[in-house]
Scaffold this motif. Structure first.
Motif, PDB file in Angstrom:
ATOM      1  N   ALA A  47       0.853  -1.182   0.000  1.00 28.88           N
ATOM      2  CA  ALA A  47       0.000   0.000   0.000  1.00 28.88           C
ATOM      3  C   ALA A  47       0.889   1.233   0.000  1.00 28.88           C
ATOM      4  N   VAL A  48       0.253   2.387  -0.130  1.00 25.25           N
ATOM      5  CA  VAL A  48       0.965   3.666  -0.099  1.00 25.25           C
ATOM      6  C   VAL A  48       0.386   4.491   1.040  1.00 25.25           C
ATOM      7  N   ALA A  49       1.243   5.006   1.890  1.00 26.87           N
ATOM      8  CA  ALA A  49       0.791   5.776   3.045  1.00 26.87           C
ATOM      9  C   ALA A  49       0.375   7.182   2.635  1.00 26.87           C
ATOM     10  N   ASP A  50      -0.738   7.649   3.211  1.00 26.01           N
ATOM     11  CA  ASP A  50      -1.132   9.054   3.052  1.00 26.01           C
ATOM     12  C   ASP A  50      -0.210   9.943   3.863  1.00 26.01           C
ATOM     13  N   TYR A  51       0.171   9.480   5.040  1.00 25.38           N
ATOM     14  CA  TYR A  51       1.114  10.221   5.860  1.00 25.38           C
ATOM     15  C   TYR A  51       1.687   9.319   6.946  1.00 25.38           C
ATOM     16  N   PHE A  52       2.809   9.759   7.496  1.00 26.16           N
ATOM     17  CA  PHE A  52       3.420   9.128   8.668  1.00 26.16           C
ATOM     18  C   PHE A  52       3.421  10.146   9.796  1.00 26.16           C
ATOM     19  N   ILE A  53       3.334   9.662  11.024  1.00 28.35           N
ATOM     20  CA  ILE A  53       3.442  10.504  12.211  1.00 28.35           C
ATOM     21  C   ILE A  53       4.781  10.204  12.873  1.00 28.35           C
ATOM     22  N   TRP A  54       5.580  11.248  13.048  1.00 23.32           N
ATOM     23  CA  TRP A  54       6.911  11.110  13.624  1.00 23.32           C
ATOM     24  C   TRP A  54       6.903  11.548  15.083  1.00 23.32           C
ATOM     25  N   ASP A  55       7.770  10.921  15.859  1.00 22.69           N
ATOM     26  CA  ASP A  55       8.032  11.343  17.227  1.00 22.69           C
ATOM     27  C   ASP A  55       9.368  12.066  17.249  1.00 22.69           C
ATOM     28  N   ARG A  56       9.343  13.307  17.722  1.00 21.53           N
ATOM     29  CA  ARG A  56      10.563  14.119  17.669  1.00 21.53           C
ATOM     30  C   ARG A  56      11.677  13.539  18.526  1.00 21.53           C
TER      31      ARG A  56
END
Length: 331
Positions: free
Chosen positions: A127-136
């Motif tokens: 699949a292709v991600a719409d977005y990723f969430i990063w932890d700083r």
């Protein structure tokens, strides 16, 4: 003329426009109310801090002339592009040509989509991600959002080891990084300004910075000038805004504060954001506004020194460029 003795609320649009958090346009209907109340047809209206194309259209539709200015060239580019947006078919064709252009033996849209490749947590298919969430603090993505075409799964899921491994294959500070740095740097490089510019580039993930560089190069190569060039650059500017690490998480009510990454930040799929921007810019654009002068000097050079103009300018320069008492109304 009838004086307005009451508050004119206007109508606030529901859709999110291009560079929406950088612009605060006057609600629809307000310009029409004041222009028709305080001016006669063909009289001139000055908008010294123009924020959107809708206001300009309202004044023109009321049969008045308008001089709309903004000191920010980016805002001017957006407004002028919205007022003279190419037909939807031409814009869609330009985006299709851009997406079909070759990159390492495959269409650009496929190449860019593969950079956000992941697997579906429900069926384990690609699949292709719409977005990723990063932890700083961790310095890596901890979650992803995707829509699986195979099993119709849609939602967030934790990142997997393969998502982290893909990041290791991304180019870091290679040619694309220096290409962008050269584009934004002054002729004489060095000093505190260059340090600040480098910091601003760090607000983008390595993946997004690479994609933005590729889109910039492709747009300038395929569409070096003209209305389509301007329209695609406006879409790219919207991606620069929405695809930085300062963009709020979906559903968040938090506001941006300075130029520091929040504790958890968004890495949006740039190509998806680009396609979404096409829909939003078409929604914000109405009929083309014909007859706008290219420069304020060209407007003054007309037979009667009148006409309409939208462009960059400073309020302090108006006494030198506009005739005394030539503006009937200032909005």
């Amino acid at each position: 003329m009838k004086r307005i003795e009451h508050f004119v609320p206007g109508i606030t649009g529901e859709s999110e426009g291009i560079l929406s958090h950088l612009r605060w346009p006057i609600p629809a209907g307000v310009a029409t109310a004041y222009a028709t109340a305080y001016t006669d047809p063909d009289e001139q209206v000055l908008v010294p801090y123009c924020q959107g194309s809708a206001m300009v259209r309202e004044i023109l539709s009321a049969g008045r002339q308008v001089v709309a200015l903004n000191f920010d060239p980016l805002i001017v580019l957006v407004v002028r592009t919205e007022l003279a947006l190419p037909p939807a078919r031409a814009l869609d064709g330009a985006v299709a040509r851009l997406g079909d252009s070759p990159k390492q033996g495959v269409p650009l849209r496929r190449y860019l989509a593969d950079l956000y490749a992941t697997s579906c947590p429900a069926c384990s298919r690609p699949a292709v991600a719409d977005y990723f969430i990063w932890d700083r603090e961790q310095g890596e993505p901890i979650a992803k959002y995707l829509r699986c075409s195979a099993c119709d799964f849609q939602g967030r899921a934790a990142t997997e080891q393969e998502d982290l491994e893909r990041l290791e294959n991304l180019p870091a500070r290679e040619m694309h990084y220096h290409y962008l740095l050269d584009r934004v740097s002054p002729p004489v490089r060095g000093g505190s300004l260059q340090t600040r510019l480098e910091y601003l580039l760090e607000l983008y993930s390595p993946r997004n910075l690479y994609v933005l560089a590729e889109l910039t190069r492709k747009i300038e190569g395929l569409f070096p000038e003209g209305p389509l060039h301007d329209a695609l650059k406006v879409l790219l500017a919207d991606c620069l805004d929405r695809c930085s690490s300062l963009a709020p998480l979906p559903g968040s009510v938090a506001r941006r504060r300075g130029l520091r990454r929040p504790g958890r930040y968004l890495e949006r799929n740039v190509w998806y954001a680009f396609e979404e921007a096409v829909t939003r810019v078409k929604a914000s654009a109405g009929d083309q506004a014909p007859g706008l002068a290219d420069t304020l000097e060209a407007r003054l050079a007309t037979a009667d020194g009148s006409g309409s103009y939208v462009g960059q300018g400073l309020v302090r320069d108006l006494p030198r460029t506009l005739s005394p008492r030539s503006m009937r109304l200032i909005l």
